[in-house]
Design an enzyme around this catalytic site. Structure first.
Site, PDB file in Angstrom:
ATOM      1  N   GLY A  23       0.777  -1.234   0.000  1.00 57.78           N
ATOM      2  CA  GLY A  23       0.000   0.000   0.000  1.00 57.78           C
ATOM      3  C   GLY A  23       0.807   1.282   0.000  1.00 57.78           C
ATOM      4  O   GLY A  23       0.298   2.333   0.404  1.00 57.78           O
ATOM      5  N   SER A  24       2.050   1.240  -0.492  1.00 57.53           N
ATOM      6  CA  SER A  24       2.828   2.480  -0.474  1.00 57.53           C
ATOM      7  C   SER A  24       2.301   3.489  -1.494  1.00 57.53           C
ATOM      8  O   SER A  24       2.349   4.700  -1.254  1.00 57.53           O
ATOM      9  CB  SER A  24       4.320   2.203  -0.692  1.00 57.53           C
ATOM     10  N   ARG A  72     -13.929 -15.618 -10.843  1.00 60.35           N
ATOM     11  CA  ARG A  72     -13.655 -14.188 -10.976  1.00 60.35           C
ATOM     12  C   ARG A  72     -14.936 -13.351 -11.018  1.00 60.35           C
ATOM     13  O   ARG A  72     -15.015 -12.275 -10.433  1.00 60.35           O
ATOM     14  CB  ARG A  72     -12.839 -13.912 -12.246  1.00 60.35           C
ATOM     15  N   ARG A  98      -5.249  -8.555  -8.911  1.00 66.25           N
ATOM     16  CA  ARG A  98      -6.175  -9.451  -9.616  1.00 66.25           C
ATOM     17  C   ARG A  98      -6.531  -8.868 -10.972  1.00 66.25           C
ATOM     18  O   ARG A  98      -6.943  -7.703 -11.065  1.00 66.25           O
ATOM     19  CB  ARG A  98      -7.481  -9.635  -8.819  1.00 66.25           C
ATOM     20  N   ILE A  99      -6.377  -9.670 -11.992  1.00 66.23           N
ATOM     21  CA  ILE A  99      -6.812  -9.248 -13.329  1.00 66.23           C
ATOM     22  C   ILE A  99      -8.329  -9.087 -13.319  1.00 66.23           C
ATOM     23  O   ILE A  99      -9.038  -9.901 -12.725  1.00 66.23           O
ATOM     24  CB  ILE A  99      -6.378 -10.276 -14.390  1.00 66.23           C
ATOM     25  N   ASN A 114      -4.749   2.667 -13.118  1.00 64.89           N
ATOM     26  CA  ASN A 114      -3.789   1.741 -12.504  1.00 64.89           C
ATOM     27  C   ASN A 114      -2.392   2.335 -12.577  1.00 64.89           C
ATOM     28  O   ASN A 114      -2.081   3.096 -13.495  1.00 64.89           O
ATOM     29  CB  ASN A 114      -3.809   0.417 -13.289  1.00 64.89           C
ATOM     30  N   HIS A 116       1.452   0.999 -12.992  1.00 68.87           N
ATOM     31  CA  HIS A 116       2.166  -0.209 -13.403  1.00 68.87           C
ATOM     32  C   HIS A 116       3.664   0.054 -13.407  1.00 68.87           C
ATOM     33  O   HIS A 116       4.104   1.085 -13.905  1.00 68.87           O
ATOM     34  CB  HIS A 116       1.700  -0.644 -14.796  1.00 68.87           C
ATOM     35  N   THR A 148      -8.334  -0.788 -19.329  1.00 69.16           N
ATOM     36  CA  THR A 148      -9.280  -1.320 -20.307  1.00 69.16           C
ATOM     37  C   THR A 148      -9.206  -2.840 -20.207  1.00 69.16           C
ATOM     38  O   THR A 148      -8.413  -3.380 -19.425  1.00 69.16           O
ATOM     39  CB  THR A 148      -8.904  -0.893 -21.746  1.00 69.16           C
ATOM     40  N   GLU A 181       6.930   6.234  -8.812  1.00 70.23           N
ATOM     41  CA  GLU A 181       5.501   5.891  -8.740  1.00 70.23           C
ATOM     42  C   GLU A 181       4.797   6.815  -7.754  1.00 70.23           C
ATOM     43  O   GLU A 181       3.697   7.310  -8.003  1.00 70.23           O
ATOM     44  CB  GLU A 181       5.306   4.432  -8.300  1.00 70.23           C
TER      45      GLU A 181
HETATM   46  N1  NHR Z   1      -7.364  -5.628 -15.315  1.00 68.59           N
HETATM   47  C1  NHR Z   1      -7.532  -5.248 -16.591  1.00 68.59           C
HETATM   48  N2  NHR Z   1      -8.605  -5.702 -17.224  1.00 68.59           N
HETATM   49  N3  NHR Z   1      -6.698  -4.413 -17.228  1.00 68.59           N
HETATM   50  C2  NHR Z   1      -5.608  -3.959 -16.588  1.00 68.59           C
HETATM   51  O1  NHR Z   1      -4.791  -3.164 -17.262  1.00 68.59           O
HETATM   52  C3  NHR Z   1      -5.355  -4.350 -15.255  1.00 68.59           C
HETATM   53  C4  NHR Z   1      -6.279  -5.205 -14.643  1.00 68.59           C
HETATM   54  C5  NHR Z   1      -6.080  -5.641 -13.329  1.00 68.59           C
HETATM   55  C6  NHR Z   1      -4.961  -5.273 -12.646  1.00 68.59           C
HETATM   56  C7  NHR Z   1      -2.735  -4.220 -12.554  1.00 68.59           C
HETATM   57  C8  NHR Z   1      -1.685  -5.052 -13.275  1.00 68.59           C
HETATM   58  C9  NHR Z   1      -0.333  -4.418 -13.254  1.00 68.59           C
HETATM   59  O2  NHR Z   1      -0.224  -3.213 -13.107  1.00 68.59           O
HETATM   60  C10 NHR Z   1      -4.012  -4.457 -13.257  1.00 68.59           C
HETATM   61  C11 NHR Z   1      -4.210  -3.971 -14.551  1.00 68.59           C
HETATM   62  C12 NHR Z   1      -2.175  -8.446 -11.766  1.00 68.59           C
HETATM   63  C13 NHR Z   1      -1.813  -9.294 -12.794  1.00 68.59           C
HETATM   64  C14 NHR Z   1      -1.893 -10.794 -12.641  1.00 68.59           C
HETATM   65  O3  NHR Z   1      -1.399 -11.531 -13.481  1.00 68.59           O
HETATM   66  C15 NHR Z   1      -1.412  -8.718 -13.989  1.00 68.59           C
HETATM   67  C16 NHR Z   1      -1.377  -7.349 -14.133  1.00 68.59           C
HETATM   68  C17 NHR Z   1      -1.744  -6.515 -13.085  1.00 68.59           C
HETATM   69  C18 NHR Z   1      -2.133  -7.065 -11.891  1.00 68.59           C
HETATM   70  N4  NHR Z   1      -2.553 -11.300 -11.573  1.00 68.59           N
HETATM   71  C19 NHR Z   1      -2.790 -12.711 -11.289  1.00 68.59           C
HETATM   72  C20 NHR Z   1      -4.239 -13.069 -11.647  1.00 68.59           C
HETATM   73  O4  NHR Z   1      -4.463 -14.244 -11.969  1.00 68.59           O
HETATM   74  C21 NHR Z   1      -2.642 -13.006  -9.826  1.00 68.59           C
HETATM   75  C22 NHR Z   1      -1.270 -12.697  -9.310  1.00 68.59           C
HETATM   76  C23 NHR Z   1      -1.238 -12.629  -7.789  1.00 68.59           C
HETATM   77  O5  NHR Z   1      -2.297 -12.716  -7.139  1.00 68.59           O
HETATM   78  O6  NHR Z   1      -0.122 -12.443  -7.272  1.00 68.59           O
HETATM   79  O7  NHR Z   1      -5.137 -12.213 -11.561  1.00 68.59           O
HETATM   80  O8  NHR Z   1       0.669  -5.140 -13.457  1.00 68.59           O
HETATM   81  C1  GAR Z   2       4.027  -1.165  -7.127  1.00 67.99           C
HETATM   82  O1  GAR Z   2       5.338  -1.160  -7.652  1.00 67.99           O
HETATM   83  C2  GAR Z   2       3.026  -1.223  -8.253  1.00 67.99           C
HETATM   84  O2  GAR Z   2       3.406  -0.486  -9.382  1.00 67.99           O
HETATM   85  C3  GAR Z   2       3.041  -2.678  -8.567  1.00 67.99           C
HETATM   86  O3  GAR Z   2       3.182  -3.352  -7.340  1.00 67.99           O
HETATM   87  C4  GAR Z   2       3.754  -2.463  -6.389  1.00 67.99           C
HETATM   88  C5  GAR Z   2       2.758  -2.252  -5.284  1.00 67.99           C
HETATM   89  O4  GAR Z   2       3.361  -1.563  -4.231  1.00 67.99           O
HETATM   90  N1  GAR Z   2       1.838  -3.070  -9.213  1.00 67.99           N
HETATM   91  C6  GAR Z   2       1.768  -4.186  -9.910  1.00 67.99           C
HETATM   92  O5  GAR Z   2       2.729  -4.877 -10.130  1.00 67.99           O
HETATM   93  C7  GAR Z   2       0.414  -4.506 -10.400  1.00 67.99           C
HETATM   94  N2  GAR Z   2       0.473  -5.765 -11.029  1.00 67.99           N
HETATM   95  P1  GAR Z   2       2.476  -0.821  -3.151  1.00 67.99           P
HETATM   96  O6  GAR Z   2       1.463  -1.823  -2.635  1.00 67.99           O
HETATM   97  O7  GAR Z   2       3.449  -0.437  -2.096  1.00 67.99           O
HETATM   98  O8  GAR Z   2       1.820   0.355  -3.811  1.00 67.99           O
END
Ligand code: NHR
Ligand code: GAR
Length: 224
Positions: A23-24, A72, A98-99, A114, A116, A148, A181
């Protein structure tokens, strides 16, 4: 003359922040003096350290654990109920892991963003820092974008670039990116709350109102 706040409680937008862990980034948003109200922080993990930080800031918190739901769709239905209780103008993913399905994304279209940890469209998905190091890129960074259904490919609001150094590990690189970030996420939310962001005609690019765009060049390694 009476002080007239630029954002009174009528015009002030409200946001809900979704987290999964530390949560930073959420903390950076809470401490940025944004022109909006953080209505709640919701986590999909009961053990997310970020929940305690939110509570210390007096923000309402809630846990919607994906493990309590068979798929989901049902998890997201419960998440949407939790979010909609606050009628937020913006939903900000801050380390939310979570996606999200197209259905959920469509419900919050144009008000879901988001952060990233890469310079998108490079290195979408997970393990971005290790993958960047493996490729030997010299510049890496982070991106705030609209979400999206195309994972990590929504319209880009702001990016920050950092140099990749020769002795970097995924951890040292992640720390350098994370500092940025914490600067760009509050900036993106600030613009959103001021209504400075809009999408171009084909909905792919973010246009900025009333913002100068100087920027600076980063060359890495530096010229000698
Ligand atoms: N959802 C959509 N539709 N589009 C995006 O651009 C999203 C999203 C949900 C989350 C954050 C994202 C990132 O910034 C995000 C963007 C999780 C995963 C993943 O593979 C991928 C990308 C992002 C967040 N999650 C696994 C899953 O099955 C679980 C991994 C875990 O729990 O550690 O959901 O990178
Ligand atoms: C951050 O680096 C963020 O960009 C990344 O995880 C970290 C969360 O840190 N997000 C992802 O990788 C999403 N898939 P935080 O909990 O301290 O903000």
């Amino acid at each position: 003359m009476r002080y007239k706040p630029k954002f009174d409680n009528v015009t002030r937008k409200s946001i809900v922040i979704l987290i999964s862990g530390r949560g930073s980034n959420m903390q950076a948003l809470l401490e940025a003096n944004l022109p909006c109200r953080v209505a709640a922080v919701i986590s999909n993990r009961a053990d997310a350290p970020g929940l305690a930080i939110a509570e210390r800031h007096g923000i309402a918190t809630q846990v919607v654990s994906h493990r309590d739901y068979p798929d989901r769709e049902s998890f997201e239905a419960a998440l949407a109920v939790a979010i909609d209780r606050y009628q937020p103008d913006l939903v900000a993913l801050a380390g939310f892991m979570r996606i999200l399905t197209p259905n959920f994304v469509a419900r919050y279209q144009g008000r879901l963003i988001n952060i990233h940890p890469s310079l998108l469209p490079a290195y979408g998905g997970l393990d971005t820092h290790a993958r960047a190091l493996k490729d030997g890129v010299k510049i890496h960074g982070c991106t705030v974008h609209f979400v999206t259904s195309d994972l990590d490919h929504g319209p880009i609001i702001i990016q920050a670039a950092v140099p990749v150094l020769m002795n970097d590990t995924p951890e040292t690189l992640a720390a350098r990116v994370l500092r940025e970030e914490h600067r760009i996420y509050p900036q993106a939310v600030n613009w959103f709350c001021r209504d400075y962001l809009r999408l171009d005609a084909d909905g792919k690019k973010v246009l900025l109102n009333r913002v100068e765009q100087p920027g600076i060049t980063l060359i890495a390694p530096g010229l000698k």
